[in-house]
Design a protein around this motif. Sequence first.
Motif, PDB file in Angstrom:
ATOM      1  N   PHE A  19       7.045  34.392  52.546  1.00 51.83           N
ATOM      2  CA  PHE A  19       7.016  33.702  51.255  1.00 51.83           C
ATOM      3  C   PHE A  19       8.567  33.097  51.133  1.00 51.83           C
ATOM      4  N   PHE A  20       9.400  33.350  51.962  1.00 51.83           N
ATOM      5  CA  PHE A  20      10.793  32.838  51.945  1.00 51.83           C
ATOM      6  C   PHE A  20      11.206  32.070  52.946  1.00 51.83           C
ATOM      7  N   MET A  21      10.482  31.982  54.006  1.00 52.84           N
ATOM      8  CA  MET A  21      10.833  31.240  55.307  1.00 52.84           C
ATOM      9  C   MET A  21       9.572  30.411  55.710  1.00 52.84           C
ATOM     10  N   ILE A  22       8.510  31.152  55.986  1.00 54.68           N
ATOM     11  CA  ILE A  22       7.506  30.213  56.671  1.00 54.68           C
ATOM     12  C   ILE A  22       6.586  29.297  55.667  1.00 54.68           C
ATOM     13  N   ARG A  23       6.513  29.672  54.461  1.00 54.30           N
ATOM     14  CA  ARG A  23       5.499  28.896  53.473  1.00 54.30           C
ATOM     15  C   ARG A  23       6.515  27.692  53.135  1.00 54.30           C
ATOM     16  N   PRO A  24       7.939  27.863  52.623  1.00 49.94           N
ATOM     17  CA  PRO A  24       8.665  26.732  52.428  1.00 49.94           C
ATOM     18  C   PRO A  24       8.632  25.689  53.710  1.00 49.94           C
ATOM     19  N   GLN A  25       8.875  25.972  54.566  1.00 47.97           N
ATOM     20  CA  GLN A  25       9.021  25.209  55.812  1.00 47.97           C
ATOM     21  C   GLN A  25       7.911  24.354  56.009  1.00 47.97           C
ATOM     22  N   MET A  26       6.584  24.963  55.640  1.00 38.61           N
ATOM     23  CA  MET A  26       5.053  24.280  55.847  1.00 38.61           C
ATOM     24  C   MET A  26       4.909  23.247  54.846  1.00 38.61           C
ATOM     25  N   LYS A  27       5.456  23.792  53.607  1.00 40.21           N
ATOM     26  CA  LYS A  27       5.427  22.784  52.413  1.00 40.21           C
ATOM     27  C   LYS A  27       6.226  21.420  52.568  1.00 40.21           C
ATOM     28  N   ARG A  28       7.557  21.792  53.309  1.00 40.74           N
ATOM     29  CA  ARG A  28       8.382  20.746  53.427  1.00 40.74           C
ATOM     30  C   ARG A  28       7.776  19.715  54.540  1.00 40.74           C
ATOM     31  N   GLN A  29       7.185  20.313  55.739  1.00 41.55           N
ATOM     32  CA  GLN A  29       6.608  19.366  56.695  1.00 41.55           C
ATOM     33  C   GLN A  29       5.480  18.515  56.176  1.00 41.55           C
ATOM     34  N   LYS A  30       4.547  19.277  55.170  1.00 38.84           N
ATOM     35  CA  LYS A  30       3.501  18.378  54.587  1.00 38.84           C
ATOM     36  C   LYS A  30       4.206  17.208  53.646  1.00 38.84           C
ATOM     37  N   ASP A  31       5.320  17.431  52.965  1.00 40.48           N
ATOM     38  CA  ASP A  31       5.534  16.490  52.036  1.00 40.48           C
ATOM     39  C   ASP A  31       6.391  15.387  53.076  1.00 40.48           C
ATOM     40  N   GLU A  32       7.186  15.663  54.123  1.00 40.09           N
ATOM     41  CA  GLU A  32       7.715  14.677  55.015  1.00 40.09           C
ATOM     42  C   GLU A  32       6.376  13.887  55.716  1.00 40.09           C
ATOM     43  N   LYS A  33       5.356  14.512  55.934  1.00 40.80           N
ATOM     44  CA  LYS A  33       4.213  13.748  56.626  1.00 40.80           C
ATOM     45  C   LYS A  33       3.819  12.893  55.627  1.00 40.80           C
ATOM     46  N   LYS A  34       3.377  13.316  54.188  1.00 38.80           N
ATOM     47  CA  LYS A  34       3.094  12.362  53.213  1.00 38.80           C
ATOM     48  C   LYS A  34       3.981  11.243  52.810  1.00 38.80           C
ATOM     49  N   PHE A  35       5.246  11.583  53.017  1.00 40.50           N
ATOM     50  CA  PHE A  35       6.300  10.506  52.575  1.00 40.50           C
ATOM     51  C   PHE A  35       6.008   9.391  53.756  1.00 40.50           C
ATOM     52  N   ALA A  36       5.920   9.668  54.855  1.00 37.43           N
ATOM     53  CA  ALA A  36       6.121   8.862  55.949  1.00 37.43           C
ATOM     54  C   ALA A  36       4.587   7.981  55.940  1.00 37.43           C
ATOM     55  N   ALA A  37       3.511   8.613  55.253  1.00 37.40           N
ATOM     56  CA  ALA A  37       2.343   7.808  55.359  1.00 37.40           C
ATOM     57  C   ALA A  37       2.319   6.888  54.361  1.00 37.40           C
ATOM     58  N   ASP A  38       2.924   7.199  53.006  1.00 41.20           N
ATOM     59  CA  ASP A  38       3.115   6.310  52.149  1.00 41.20           C
ATOM     60  C   ASP A  38       4.112   5.268  51.926  1.00 41.20           C
ATOM     61  N   LEU A  39       4.901   5.086  53.004  1.00 42.76           N
ATOM     62  CA  LEU A  39       5.757   4.111  53.132  1.00 42.76           C
ATOM     63  C   LEU A  39       4.908   2.903  53.095  1.00 42.76           C
ATOM     64  N   LYS A  40       5.921   1.821  52.651  1.00 39.00           N
ATOM     65  CA  LYS A  40       5.260   0.297  52.420  1.00 39.00           C
ATOM     66  C   LYS A  40       6.102  -0.666  52.616  1.00 39.00           C
ATOM     67  N   ARG A  41       5.877  -2.049  52.907  1.00 36.72           N
ATOM     68  CA  ARG A  41       6.816  -2.881  53.164  1.00 36.72           C
ATOM     69  C   ARG A  41       7.680  -3.080  51.674  1.00 36.72           C
ATOM     70  N   GLY A  42       8.967  -3.540  52.192  1.00 36.88           N
ATOM     71  CA  GLY A  42       9.907  -3.918  50.946  1.00 36.88           C
ATOM     72  C   GLY A  42      10.541  -2.467  50.606  1.00 36.88           C
ATOM     73  N   ASP A  43      10.089  -1.350  51.048  1.00 34.95           N
ATOM     74  CA  ASP A  43      10.678   0.030  50.375  1.00 34.95           C
ATOM     75  C   ASP A  43      12.221  -0.079  51.027  1.00 34.95           C
ATOM     76  N   ARG A  44      13.200   0.375  50.342  1.00 38.62           N
ATOM     77  CA  ARG A  44      14.725   0.647  50.848  1.00 38.62           C
ATOM     78  C   ARG A  44      14.792   2.134  51.324  1.00 38.62           C
ATOM     79  N   VAL A  45      15.120   2.223  52.709  1.00 44.87           N
ATOM     80  CA  VAL A  45      15.190   3.559  53.170  1.00 44.87           C
ATOM     81  C   VAL A  45      16.208   4.046  53.914  1.00 44.87           C
TER      82      VAL A  45
END
Length: 97
Positions: A19-45
């Motif tokens: 609950f304090f190490m594995i689960r937050p890391q999995m959530k962070r990886q999922k969020d990063e993957k979603k962020f990379a998939a949601d990138l679009k032209r014109g975004d400032r990054v």
Amino acid sequence: MENLGQFLPMILIFAVAYFFMIRPQMKRQKDEKKFAADLKRGDRVITKSGLHGKVLELNDKDYSCVLETMAGKLKFDRTAISMELSKKLNTTPTEKK
């Protein structure tokens, strides 16, 4: 029943580690993957190395993107993008709280 008492500390240690190490890391990886998939032209990054730029092209074939920077156009892997500035710049100070 006595065997359960011997294994209870090990079970509790595993539960705390999950609950304090594995689960937050999995959530962070999922969020990063979603962020990379949601990138679009014109975004400032910002890249993970600190380079600021604007997304010009996205290539789904090799999962890369081309950024326009002050130095010119640079090609990066989408996983090298750290965060999007477009949304951060458009929020007002009252929305940040």
